[in-house]
Design an enzyme around this catalytic site. Sequence first.
Site, short mmCIF file in Angstrom:
data_model
loop_
_atom_site.label_atom_id
_atom_site.label_comp_id
_atom_site.label_asym_id
_atom_site.label_seq_id
_atom_site.Cartn_x
_atom_site.Cartn_y
_atom_site.Cartn_z
N GLY A 194 0.83 -1.19 0.00
CA GLY A 194 0.00 0.00 0.00
C GLY A 194 0.87 1.24 0.00
N SER A 195 0.24 2.39 0.00
CA SER A 195 0.97 3.64 -0.14
C SER A 195 1.95 3.90 1.00
CB SER A 195 -0.01 4.80 -0.25
OG SER A 195 -0.87 4.83 0.89
N GLU B 206 3.79 1.90 2.47
CA GLU B 206 4.94 0.99 2.41
C GLU B 206 5.82 1.24 1.19
OE1 GLU B 206 2.06 0.21 4.74
OE2 GLU B 206 1.59 -0.56 2.74
N GLU C 206 -4.74 -9.71 2.99
CA GLU C 206 -3.77 -9.76 4.09
C GLU C 206 -3.86 -11.03 4.93
OE1 GLU C 206 -5.56 -7.19 3.18
OE2 GLU C 206 -4.36 -5.37 3.10
N HIS D 204 -0.33 -3.36 5.04
CA HIS D 204 -0.67 -1.97 4.76
C HIS D 204 -1.54 -1.37 5.85
CE1 HIS D 204 -1.62 1.70 2.80
NE2 HIS D 204 -2.81 1.36 2.37
N HIS E 234 -12.90 -28.52 24.11
CA HIS E 234 -13.75 -27.71 23.22
C HIS E 234 -15.11 -27.42 23.86
CE1 HIS E 234 -15.26 -27.13 18.79
NE2 HIS E 234 -15.40 -26.05 19.52
N GLY F 265 -8.52 -22.95 15.71
CA GLY F 265 -9.91 -23.18 15.38
C GLY F 265 -10.48 -22.12 14.45
#
Length: 536
Positions: free
Chosen positions: A29-30, A32, A51, A74, A281, A401
């Site tokens: 992104g900008s 980076e 991502e 980003h 669980h 999970g």
Amino acid sequence: MNSKLLTVREATLGVLRSFGVDRVFGNPGSTELAFLGDWPDDIDYVLGLQEGCVVGMADGYAQATGRPSFVNLHSAAGLGHALGNLFTAFRNKTPMVVTAGQQARSLLRMRPYLFAEDAELFPKPYVKWSVEPARAEDVPAAIAQAFLTAMQHPRGPTFVSVPSDDWTRPASIPPIRHIATEFAPDPAAIVRLGSAIAAAKRPAFVVGPEVDRNGCVATMVAVTERARAAVWTSPMSSRASFPELHAQFAGFLPAVPGGLAGTLREADLIVVFGAPVFTFHVEGQCDLLDDETPVWQITDDPTEAASAAVGDTIIATLPKALDALLSVLPDRIDRVLPVMRVRPAAPAPANPIPPGYALSRLSALLPQDAIVVEEAPSHRPAIQQFLPMRGADSFYTMASGGLGYSLPASVGVALARPDQRIVCLIGDGSAMYCIQAIWTAAQRGLPIMFVVMNNSGYGAMRAFSRIMQAHRPPGIDLPGLDFVALAKGLGCPGKRVTEAAQLDLILSEALAVKGPTLVDIAVDETTTDLFNPPKG
């Protein structure tokens, strides 16, 4: 220390090289661009289209190589997209350094567009350490500290937020440091444990994911054979830490208190290696925690040690602990070996295809060194019955999970193991969380066979709704998903199997493909009791 002044970017690239980083996983992104411009030829930039995919790929790569991975995201939105798989990386104890761009320091007071508020707090508590350096010149040292922290046991991800204008500021490369991360157990405690094992009549060993993560499966087998103990896999284990066709392998512990207690009822000593005591669980009564059965645990995680409900714990890294235990066990223990696990016969072919039949055929056709990266929770009992793992470096799944891990993780594993066949075994519901990762596999020609166990819905939720008597819940059925078309749109060939008679041919053809391919298997909607799976 290198006294030559460089830019923060140049110094950071030097830090990456000093830690053996050969790949950066990212979605740019900008904020980076100042870091990514004129990218060096010696560090591969692995692009993920979302991502969550990026972090999943970095997780698989770090686990398969045993080295920390480096992720560049980003700003706040990108980190937000990645948080599900960052949570999984934390539960997986994956060494990983995550960076995210921040707006320029000169703008922060005015809360600009793409501003990350309280950036270092955002990923907590699912990172071991998090920082936005106070000064630009501190960025390289902060990233070095993030690597050193990520690699200390218990391992896990760390996070550094970097303002976009820091990259061009002057800095120097911090000194290269080495931390010996392995630590030995208390010798007296090891002697006591060895004596308890030798004196027991029916010891049960419970092996967890840390055994395989630490490269200790062969030593674990040696300890088990010396002790003549039955071996169980810990509940919800994310790795295969013991060969499942070994004569002393007894099976898989359920993540339900009553079922686990019943399974281990005959043991007069329980030793847990590299796992919590125990992972459950659902709630329930675990008589094992109250009946004074001796329980020992070996772990490198002080939090796991403190949270164990019962027993004595030895804190040490698994390589040191297993070597020490092997050295104190008698050469021969006069004890009858446990009865070998009886594996059930595979189901007969039928249409729709029974999951157990599909898995048995996949098991028969896979190369011996294939690696399975799995995220098909509703089929986990059938996988355990009909797709036995060889042990070391053969199986990966998520410890959290949380869905969306295994499809991108298979890409990371394939980047680390380009000469082996990787099988991403995934449910149709799970596949839709990070389907974009197929694009990266296709662009790089990775040797991955994506196998979709397609029961047209969230099979685990079907099973849970019956167990919990939740009648007709919404949002469980998933009609109309065309995985062959989705794969083709991302550059990966695929075929759908609807007839059992087609299965061997299509799987064999897919395994012969050098690059990625997808097989969508229409399996029946049979649900298994996930809390009390069949024996064997």
